[in-house]
Design a protein around this motif. Sequence first.
Motif, PDB file in Angstrom:
ATOM      1  N   GLY A   1       0.810  -1.211   0.000  1.00 33.03           N
ATOM      2  CA  GLY A   1       0.000   0.000   0.000  1.00 33.03           C
ATOM      3  C   GLY A   1       0.845   1.262   0.000  1.00 33.03           C
ATOM      4  O   GLY A   1       0.832   2.041  -0.947  1.00 33.03           O
ATOM      5  N   ASN A   2       1.607   1.440   1.062  1.00 33.67           N
ATOM      6  CA  ASN A   2       2.424   2.655   1.207  1.00 33.67           C
ATOM      7  C   ASN A   2       3.787   2.552   0.551  1.00 33.67           C
ATOM      8  O   ASN A   2       4.519   3.541   0.497  1.00 33.67           O
ATOM      9  CB  ASN A   2       2.598   3.003   2.685  1.00 33.67           C
ATOM     10  N   ARG A   3       4.143   1.378   0.090  1.00 26.22           N
ATOM     11  CA  ARG A   3       5.434   1.148  -0.576  1.00 26.22           C
ATOM     12  C   ARG A   3       6.610   1.637   0.279  1.00 26.22           C
ATOM     13  O   ARG A   3       7.557   2.231  -0.225  1.00 26.22           O
ATOM     14  CB  ARG A   3       5.456   1.792  -1.952  1.00 26.22           C
TER      15      ARG A   3
ATOM     16  N   ILE B   1      -7.330  -1.868   9.131  1.00 26.31           N
ATOM     17  CA  ILE B   1      -6.037  -1.298   8.749  1.00 26.31           C
ATOM     18  C   ILE B   1      -6.237  -0.496   7.472  1.00 26.31           C
ATOM     19  O   ILE B   1      -6.750  -1.029   6.483  1.00 26.31           O
ATOM     20  CB  ILE B   1      -4.983  -2.405   8.553  1.00 26.31           C
ATOM     21  N   THR B   2      -5.818   0.771   7.521  1.00 28.95           N
ATOM     22  CA  THR B   2      -5.976   1.661   6.376  1.00 28.95           C
ATOM     23  C   THR B   2      -4.629   2.265   6.020  1.00 28.95           C
ATOM     24  O   THR B   2      -3.984   2.882   6.864  1.00 28.95           O
ATOM     25  CB  THR B   2      -6.971   2.808   6.693  1.00 28.95           C
ATOM     26  N   ASP B   3      -4.204   2.085   4.774  1.00 29.26           N
ATOM     27  CA  ASP B   3      -2.950   2.697   4.333  1.00 29.26           C
ATOM     28  C   ASP B   3      -3.260   3.907   3.458  1.00 29.26           C
ATOM     29  O   ASP B   3      -4.421   4.206   3.172  1.00 29.26           O
ATOM     30  CB  ASP B   3      -2.054   1.676   3.608  1.00 29.26           C
TER      31      ASP B   3
ATOM     32  N   GLY C   1      -4.544   1.785  -3.327  1.00 23.30           N
ATOM     33  CA  GLY C   1      -5.494   0.693  -3.204  1.00 23.30           C
ATOM     34  C   GLY C   1      -5.311  -0.348  -4.291  1.00 23.30           C
ATOM     35  O   GLY C   1      -4.428  -0.247  -5.135  1.00 23.30           O
ATOM     36  N   PHE C   2      -6.177  -1.351  -4.263  1.00 23.35           N
ATOM     37  CA  PHE C   2      -6.108  -2.436  -5.239  1.00 23.35           C
ATOM     38  C   PHE C   2      -7.485  -3.083  -5.319  1.00 23.35           C
ATOM     39  O   PHE C   2      -8.362  -2.831  -4.487  1.00 23.35           O
ATOM     40  CB  PHE C   2      -5.038  -3.462  -4.838  1.00 23.35           C
TER      41      PHE C   2
END
Length: 149
Positions: A61-63, A85-87, A91-92
């Motif tokens: 997500g956040n790489r 959990i939220t980044d 998204g995907f």
Amino acid sequence: MRAKNVPAWTLRRTIPSDTSVGSALAHELVDAMLERKWPATDLFRVQLAYEEAIVNAIRHGNRHCSDKTVEVEMSCKEQEVCIRITDQGNGFDPAAIPDPRQQELLEVPGGRGVLLICEIMSEISFNDTGNQITMIKRREDFPPEQCGG
């Protein structure tokens, strides 16, 4: 033996895109589950699902971007654990993840985290953007049929 009259435990933290920080929160969740006398098998499974989801948020997500954070929300009751959990990634599409059990993917490293989470948790869902996962585990519940197989 089940816990009697132990109030719900909740945690809400914004953490950096650092897997060691994310992993440290798992200990707090396990402690909350122990206090509510969850079975050892559920302790292990929920911790494993959490670890997979937090690593996915940070790595995919956040790489690993140091200027991005991950929002972690968890609650533990006598009969249910909820983890969100939220980044800050793009998204995907969960439906676009190839099944790692396909013959041509069996020896490819990675790609098994979401499948593992599906097999462990009672219920999972993603937001429309695909940068948030909500996982629910009910005490001694078997995995859902929604994850295919």
